[in-house]
Design an enzyme around this catalytic site. Structure first.
Site, PDB file in Angstrom:
ATOM      1  N   ILE A 155       0.657  -1.332  -0.304  1.00 46.83           N
ATOM      2  CA  ILE A 155       0.542   0.271  -0.107  1.00 46.83           C
ATOM      3  C   ILE A 155       0.817   1.116  -0.483  1.00 46.83           C
ATOM      4  O   ILE A 155       0.193   2.338  -0.918  1.00 46.83           O
ATOM      5  CB  ILE A 155      -0.680   0.251   1.160  1.00 46.83           C
ATOM      6  CG1 ILE A 155      -1.430  -1.098   0.920  1.00 46.83           C
ATOM      7  CG2 ILE A 155      -1.604   1.285   1.288  1.00 46.83           C
ATOM      8  CD1 ILE A 155      -3.217  -1.474   2.324  1.00 46.83           C
ATOM      9  N   THR A 234      -4.252   4.548   7.790  1.00 52.30           N
ATOM     10  CA  THR A 234      -5.080   3.538   7.319  1.00 52.30           C
ATOM     11  C   THR A 234      -4.753   1.967   6.950  1.00 52.30           C
ATOM     12  O   THR A 234      -5.441   0.909   6.599  1.00 52.30           O
ATOM     13  CB  THR A 234      -5.463   4.092   5.139  1.00 52.30           C
ATOM     14  OG1 THR A 234      -4.023   4.208   5.256  1.00 52.30           O
ATOM     15  CG2 THR A 234      -6.103   5.528   5.319  1.00 52.30           C
ATOM     16  N   ARG A 236      -3.681   0.065  10.640  1.00 51.89           N
ATOM     17  CA  ARG A 236      -4.692  -0.537  11.319  1.00 51.89           C
ATOM     18  C   ARG A 236      -4.470   0.321  12.486  1.00 51.89           C
ATOM     19  O   ARG A 236      -4.157   0.961  13.256  1.00 51.89           O
ATOM     20  CB  ARG A 236      -3.447  -2.628  11.474  1.00 51.89           C
ATOM     21  CG  ARG A 236      -4.262  -3.247  10.863  1.00 51.89           C
ATOM     22  CD  ARG A 236      -5.178  -4.211  11.389  1.00 51.89           C
ATOM     23  NE  ARG A 236      -5.407  -4.896  10.527  1.00 51.89           N
ATOM     24  CZ  ARG A 236      -6.138  -4.599   9.168  1.00 51.89           C
ATOM     25  NH1 ARG A 236      -6.050  -3.933   8.950  1.00 51.89           N
ATOM     26  NH2 ARG A 236      -6.265  -6.379   8.654  1.00 51.89           N
ATOM     27  N   ASP A 260      -8.508   5.850  10.186  1.00 51.18           N
ATOM     28  CA  ASP A 260      -9.847   5.088   8.955  1.00 51.18           C
ATOM     29  C   ASP A 260      -9.585   3.881   9.662  1.00 51.18           C
ATOM     30  O   ASP A 260     -10.929   2.956   9.978  1.00 51.18           O
ATOM     31  CB  ASP A 260      -9.043   4.561   7.726  1.00 51.18           C
ATOM     32  CG  ASP A 260     -10.424   4.037   6.837  1.00 51.18           C
ATOM     33  OD1 ASP A 260     -11.516   3.968   7.146  1.00 51.18           O
ATOM     34  OD2 ASP A 260     -10.072   2.950   6.241  1.00 51.18           O
ATOM     35  N   GLU A 265     -13.612  -1.529  16.821  1.00 43.31           N
ATOM     36  CA  GLU A 265     -14.808  -1.257  15.829  1.00 43.31           C
ATOM     37  C   GLU A 265     -16.151  -1.917  15.815  1.00 43.31           C
ATOM     38  O   GLU A 265     -15.769  -3.008  16.784  1.00 43.31           O
ATOM     39  CB  GLU A 265     -14.258  -1.651  14.873  1.00 43.31           C
ATOM     40  CG  GLU A 265     -12.630  -0.477  14.334  1.00 43.31           C
ATOM     41  CD  GLU A 265     -12.264  -0.799  12.607  1.00 43.31           C
ATOM     42  OE1 GLU A 265     -12.329  -1.803  12.433  1.00 43.31           O
ATOM     43  OE2 GLU A 265     -10.894  -0.495  12.382  1.00 43.31           O
ATOM     44  N   HIS A 282     -13.307   2.820   8.680  1.00 43.02           N
ATOM     45  CA  HIS A 282     -12.623   1.044   7.951  1.00 43.02           C
ATOM     46  C   HIS A 282     -12.894   0.549   6.968  1.00 43.02           C
ATOM     47  O   HIS A 282     -13.416  -0.470   6.363  1.00 43.02           O
ATOM     48  CB  HIS A 282     -12.847  -0.116   9.377  1.00 43.02           C
ATOM     49  CG  HIS A 282     -11.244  -1.140   8.626  1.00 43.02           C
ATOM     50  ND1 HIS A 282     -10.931  -1.648   9.756  1.00 43.02           N
ATOM     51  CD2 HIS A 282     -10.769  -1.262   8.158  1.00 43.02           C
ATOM     52  CE1 HIS A 282      -9.764  -2.205   9.308  1.00 43.02           C
ATOM     53  NE2 HIS A 282      -9.498  -2.266   8.482  1.00 43.02           N
ATOM     54  N   GLY A 284     -10.256   1.292   4.347  1.00 39.87           N
ATOM     55  CA  GLY A 284      -9.971   1.718   2.448  1.00 39.87           C
ATOM     56  C   GLY A 284     -10.078   0.567   1.729  1.00 39.87           C
ATOM     57  O   GLY A 284      -9.626   1.070   0.362  1.00 39.87           O
TER      58      GLY A 284
END
Length: 330
Positions: A155, A234, A236, A260, A265, A282, A284
Site C-alpha cells: 500500500i 489507514t 491498523r 480510518d 470497531e 475502516h 480503505g
C-alpha cells in the site's frame, strides 16, 4: 456437505459471484447473521460446525479454534493477520490463507483522498457548512509540503507512485526493509522515523500491527511533530494511541488527523468530537472492485480447499515466524 461460515461483512452486497461460487460447489454457507464485527465469544459460539471460515478482522484466537473441532481452513478476506493466532492454527492443523494484493489499490487511493481533504480542510468546511457557517480556509497543495511515509510495502508503495502525479513534494520514507527502487520516478529520502516526525508536514502510516508497532505513535511522537503537522492512519487500529492523539489535538497541537482504523470497531470515542480529526469507518478497501476481488479470491481459496486442490493464497512461513518470535500482536 461441507459448511462455510462467512464472518466478514458486508459480503456479496455489490457482486454475488462469490456466493454463486459457493452455491455452484454445493457448499452450505452462513453469512454473519449479526451484520457486524463479531466478538470473540460470539465467534466461538458460532463456529463449531464449520469446515471453513471466510474471515474478516474479528479476533480468531485459540479460544475460538478450541470450539471449532471441524475447522480446517481460515480464508482471510484482506491482508492483516494481527487478528489471527497463526501459531494456534498451525498447532491445530488449520491452514490460513489471505488476499494481500486485492485491497491495496483502494486503500492507497483513499489515503490520497484523505491527504487532499486534510490539506484543504474539506472535512472542517463540510462540518461548518452543515452548521450554517460560512468560512473559507487557506490550505496547502501536495507539491508544496514535506510528506512522510512510514511503511513502503503493497500500500505504501502505491501511495508513493500516485504522489508523482501531484508534482515534486519532498518525500521522507521509512521501512524496515528499504527498497530503493520502490518509486524510481521520485527522489525519496530514506530516513529514521524520528526525522519524519520532526520534519514532515503530512505523515501517512502503512505498517502492520505488531508488538513493535502497537502504540508506535503516542504522546511523545505526536509532540515531536510540527505544530501544524497532519497524520493519517489507514493501516491498523492501535498503531496510533487514540487517547494520546485526542489529548494532543485538544491541546491545539497538530492541524489535523485522518483515521480510518481503530482499536475497537465500531468506534465511538473522543476523536469523534474533534472537528479537525477526519474519521472514516475502516473503509480503505471498500471500493466495489477491490472488495469484490477480495471476496472472490477468499471464496475461490475455500472452494479449492474443499475440492482438495492446491491453495494459492497460503500465508507465508515468515508470518508464522514473526508471531513465534513475539513480533506479531493478535
Amino acid at each position: 456437505m461441507a459448511k462455510v461460515l462467512i464472518t466478514t461483512v458486508p459480503f456479496g452486497d455489490k457482486n454475488r459471484l462469490s456466493i454463486e461460487q459457493l452455491e455452484a460447489a454445493g457448499v452450505e454457507y452462513l453469512i454473519n447473521p449479526l451484520g457486524r464485527k463479531l466478538k470473540e465469544e460470539e465467534l466461538a459460539e458460532m463456529v463449531a460446525d464449520y469446515d471453513v471460515l471466510i474471515a474478516g478482522t474479528e479476533d480468531i484466537t485459540d479460544v475460538v479454534m478450541a470450539k471449532a473441532s471441524k475447522l480446517k481452513l481460515i480464508s482471510r478476506v484482506g491482508i492483516g493477520l494481527d487478528n489471527v493466532d497463526l501459531i494456534a492454527a498451525e498447532r491445530r492443523g488449520i491452514k490460513v490463507s489471505y488476499t494481500p494484493d486485492a485491497p491495496a489499490p483502494a486503500v492507497a487511493e483513499l489515503t490520497i483522498g484523505l491527504m487532499l481533504a486534510l490539506l484543504r480542510s474539506v472535512h472542517i468546511s463540510n462540518a461548518q457548512m452543515h452548521r450554517g457557517e460560512w468560512q473559507r480556509h487557506f490550505g496547502r497543495r501536495i507539491s508544496e509540503v514535506t510528506i512522510g511515509i512510514i511503511g513502503t510495502g503493497r500500500i505504501g508503495g502505491r501511495v508513493l507512485r500516485r504522489l508523482h502525479a501531484f508534482g515534486t513534494p519532498r518525500i521522507l520514507v521509512n521501512d524496515i526493509r528499504p527498497d530503493k527502487n520502490i518509486a524510481p520516478e521520485l527522489k525519496l529520502e530514506w530516513v529514521g522515523k524520528e526525522e519524519i516526525y520532526r520534519e514532515a508536514d503530512l505523515i501517512s502510516l502503512h505498517v502492520p500491527l505488531t508488538q513493535q508497532t502497537k502504540n508506535m505513535i503516542s504522546h511523545e511522537e505526536l509532540m515531536m511533530m510540527k505544530l501544524d503537522a497532519m497524520i493519517i492512519n489507514t493501516s491498523r487500529g492501535g498503531i496510533i494511541n487514540e487517547a494520546d492523539l485526542g489529548a494532543v489535538l485538544n491541546a491545539g497541537h497538530l492541524s489535523g488527523a485522518a483515521i480510518d482504523v481503530f482499536d475497537q470497531e465500531p468506534y465511538s470515542g473522543d476523536l469523534s468530537r474533534i472537528d479537525r480529526c477526519l474519521l472514516t469507518s475502516h473503509m480503505g478497501s471498500m471500493s466495489i472492485d477491490c472488495r469484490t476481488r477480495m471476496e472472490i479470491e477468499a471464496t475461490e481459496e475455500a472452494v479449492r480447499f474443499l475440492n482438495n486442490q492446491k491453495l494459492l493464497g497460503v500465508v507465508p512461513k515468515e508470518e508464522y515466524d514473526l508471531q513465534r518470535q513475539g513480533l506479531q500482536n493478535f
